[in-house]
Design a protein around this motif. Structure first.
Motif, PDB file in Angstrom:
ATOM      1  N   ARG A   1       0.826  -1.211   0.000  1.00 19.69           N
ATOM      2  CA  ARG A   1       0.000   0.000   0.000  1.00 19.69           C
ATOM      3  C   ARG A   1       0.857   1.258   0.000  1.00 19.69           C
ATOM      4  N   LEU A   2       0.357   2.271  -0.663  1.00 22.18           N
ATOM      5  CA  LEU A   2       1.033   3.570  -0.694  1.00 22.18           C
ATOM      6  C   LEU A   2       0.734   4.294   0.614  1.00 22.18           C
ATOM      7  N   THR A   3       1.666   4.245   1.537  1.00 23.60           N
ATOM      8  CA  THR A   3       1.511   4.882   2.843  1.00 23.60           C
ATOM      9  C   THR A   3       2.635   5.889   3.051  1.00 23.60           C
ATOM     10  N   TRP A   4       2.480   6.710   4.092  1.00 15.32           N
ATOM     11  CA  TRP A   4       3.530   7.673   4.400  1.00 15.32           C
ATOM     12  C   TRP A   4       4.820   6.969   4.783  1.00 15.32           C
ATOM     13  N   SER A   5       4.718   5.851   5.493  1.00 17.26           N
ATOM     14  CA  SER A   5       5.936   5.129   5.876  1.00 17.26           C
ATOM     15  C   SER A   5       6.627   4.541   4.654  1.00 17.26           C
ATOM     16  N   PHE A   6       5.838   4.029   3.690  1.00 16.26           N
ATOM     17  CA  PHE A   6       6.430   3.493   2.451  1.00 16.26           C
ATOM     18  C   PHE A   6       7.162   4.592   1.696  1.00 16.26           C
ATOM     19  N   LEU A   7       6.520   5.755   1.538  1.00 16.28           N
ATOM     20  CA  LEU A   7       7.160   6.871   0.836  1.00 16.28           C
ATOM     21  C   LEU A   7       8.412   7.339   1.565  1.00 16.28           C
TER      22      LEU A   7
ATOM     23  N   GLY B   1      15.427   0.022   1.182  1.00 13.13           N
ATOM     24  CA  GLY B   1      14.367   0.150   0.178  1.00 13.13           C
ATOM     25  C   GLY B   1      13.217  -0.824   0.388  1.00 13.13           C
ATOM     26  N   PRO B   2      11.956  -0.344   0.339  1.00  7.82           N
ATOM     27  CA  PRO B   2      10.785  -1.195   0.581  1.00  7.82           C
ATOM     28  C   PRO B   2      10.102  -1.677  -0.696  1.00  7.82           C
ATOM     29  N   GLU B   3      10.795  -1.597  -1.832  1.00  3.86           N
ATOM     30  CA  GLU B   3      10.121  -1.817  -3.108  1.00  3.86           C
ATOM     31  C   GLU B   3       9.745  -3.259  -3.383  1.00  3.86           C
ATOM     32  N   PHE B   4      10.348  -4.235  -2.668  1.00  8.63           N
ATOM     33  CA  PHE B   4      10.026  -5.625  -2.984  1.00  8.63           C
ATOM     34  C   PHE B   4       8.583  -5.963  -2.623  1.00  8.63           C
ATOM     35  N   GLY B   5       8.043  -5.333  -1.579  1.00 10.94           N
ATOM     36  CA  GLY B   5       6.663  -5.612  -1.189  1.00 10.94           C
ATOM     37  C   GLY B   5       5.675  -5.390  -2.325  1.00 10.94           C
TER      38      GLY B   5
ATOM     39  N   PHE C   1      10.434   5.583   3.534  1.00  7.84           N
ATOM     40  CA  PHE C   1      11.518   4.627   3.315  1.00  7.84           C
ATOM     41  C   PHE C   1      12.073   4.725   1.897  1.00  7.84           C
ATOM     42  N   MET C   2      11.192   4.941   0.909  1.00  5.95           N
ATOM     43  CA  MET C   2      11.665   5.075  -0.463  1.00  5.95           C
ATOM     44  C   MET C   2      12.552   6.307  -0.613  1.00  5.95           C
ATOM     45  N   VAL C   3      12.127   7.424  -0.028  1.00  6.29           N
ATOM     46  CA  VAL C   3      12.917   8.654  -0.116  1.00  6.29           C
ATOM     47  C   VAL C   3      14.248   8.488   0.603  1.00  6.29           C
ATOM     48  N   LEU C   4      14.221   7.919   1.804  1.00  6.77           N
ATOM     49  CA  LEU C   4      15.463   7.716   2.558  1.00  6.77           C
ATOM     50  C   LEU C   4      16.423   6.790   1.821  1.00  6.77           C
ATOM     51  N   ALA C   5      15.892   5.703   1.283  1.00  7.56           N
ATOM     52  CA  ALA C   5      16.741   4.744   0.577  1.00  7.56           C
ATOM     53  C   ALA C   5      17.370   5.375  -0.665  1.00  7.56           C
ATOM     54  N   THR C   6      16.572   6.128  -1.427  1.00  8.04           N
ATOM     55  CA  THR C   6      17.099   6.747  -2.648  1.00  8.04           C
ATOM     56  C   THR C   6      18.104   7.843  -2.321  1.00  8.04           C
ATOM     57  N   GLN C   7      17.878   8.581  -1.227  1.00  7.11           N
ATOM     58  CA  GLN C   7      18.857   9.593  -0.804  1.00  7.11           C
ATOM     59  C   GLN C   7      20.163   8.932  -0.385  1.00  7.11           C
ATOM     60  N   LEU C   8      20.074   7.815   0.346  1.00  2.00           N
ATOM     61  CA  LEU C   8      21.290   7.085   0.709  1.00  2.00           C
ATOM     62  C   LEU C   8      22.039   6.627  -0.532  1.00  2.00           C
ATOM     63  N   ALA C   9      21.286   6.121  -1.515  1.00  2.06           N
ATOM     64  CA  ALA C   9      21.917   5.672  -2.757  1.00  2.06           C
ATOM     65  C   ALA C   9      22.588   6.838  -3.474  1.00  2.06           C
ATOM     66  N   ALA C  10      21.915   7.988  -3.520  1.00  5.04           N
ATOM     67  CA  ALA C  10      22.500   9.159  -4.187  1.00  5.04           C
ATOM     68  C   ALA C  10      23.783   9.597  -3.494  1.00  5.04           C
TER      69      ALA C  10
END
Length: 322
Positions: free
Chosen positions: A114-120, A149-153, A122-131
């Protein structure tokens, strides 16, 4: 592995449910508590059975519309000491570790998609870490981004939706991916755009990062690794071995590729951005295709209730009073 089913049904339906449970292979105990359910009013039936027999029994209960007229709860006890249960496990076909409870898989992947605030977040944090790992040439930061990254779910949920034709689950998963990745990439691009004038990294940072070249150089192994990771990930979901998911997270280049696209576009490295975008696509495609393949395989080897047996059960079940 022994599983406990708690079934709440109207009184007029409990007889056929008890009969179905008692005659089902792999069942060791059936307990009936008359008129103990207050809301909804009815009986409570508790069943102990081998995990490999759960899907067949749940399918029978679905035929009887138990999930609509009552409820079905699946519980995994930590310890069951019973010779009768041991014999039930031996009589049940297959192995508990390989058994698939399809409703459990759908519910588990649905909760993670589900598209939740926690999912978003984690996605932002993971992508910032990658950058950050990309501009600093830090493989440690990139591996950390993979783990966060939470994308596997949503990817697993998309595979389940395709196999089981669950449109709502598929829409939720597609929405989470379709919003999560762009939002995270925009946040990473904004961070990179602000960092350059602040002198946090030079404009030619992408030309110095030899450790991250694999991100924008997709090849045959990009798809192969994604397929292997998707297979391992779906198997871990089915067998409930969550520890294996960590290995899946840090073996695919989804989040790092998304971060690289954002940084490369800001720095004007359009060819590298295109390469990393292709890397992202290949990883997403490989994971979903592999997960679908695993689910189709398990669906083929799982014994389904025959149409004749389902018809007999429906005839035995009393109609609901409306």
């Amino acid at each position: 592995m022994i599983v406990q089913l708690r079934i709440c049904v109207p009184g007029e339906l409990s007889g056929v449910v008890v009969e179905s449970c008692t005659n089902h292979v792999g069942v060791s105990e059936v307990a009936l508590a008359k008129s103990t359910s207050v809301m909804p009013p009815g009986d409570v039936i508790e069943v102990l059975l081998a995990r490999e027999s759960v899907e067949g029994l749940v399918e029978k209960l679905h035929v009887l519309d138990v999930q609509q007229r009552g409820s079905i709860s699946v519980i995994a006890p930590d310890l069951v000491l019973s010779d009768r249960s041991d014999r039930a496990e031996a009589a049940a076909p297959g192995e508990g570790a390989d058994a698939v409870i399809w409703d459990e898989v759908s519910r588990q992947t649905g909760e993670d998609s589900r598209l939740t605030w926690s999912f978003l977040t984690f996605m932002v944090l993971a992508t910032q870490l990658a950058a950050i790992g990309i501009v600093t040439d830090s493989t440690i930061a990139i591996v950390g981004a993979m783990a966060v990254g939470p994308e596997f779910g949503p990817l697993a949920a998309l595979a389940v939706a395709l196999v089981r034709r669950q449109r709502r689950l598929g829409r939720d998963a597609a929405l989470a991916l379709g919003v999560g990745f762009p939002v995270a990439m925009l946040a990473a691009a904004l961070g990179a755009w602000l960092s350059v004038p602040l002198g946090l990294f030079p404009p030619d940072a992408l030309d110095r990062g030899s450790a991250v070249e694999f991100i924008y150089h997709p090849g045959p192994y990009s798809l192969i690794v994604a397929v292997l990771a998707g297979t391992a990930g779906m198997l871990s979901v089915i067998s409930r071995r969550s520890a294996a998911l960590i290995g899946v997270f840090i073996s695919v280049t989804t989040v790092p590729a998304a971060g690289y696209v954002a940084v490369a576009l800001v720095l004007g490295e359009y060819q590298k951005a295109a390469g990393s975008a292709l890397q992202l696509f290949l990883n997403l495609l490989g994971i979903v295709v592999a997960a679908v393949g695993v689910l189709l395989f398990y669906r083929l080897v799982t014994k389904r209730l025959s149409p004749d047996a389902a018809l007999q059960l429906r005839r035995k079940a009393p109609r609901s009073r409306r």
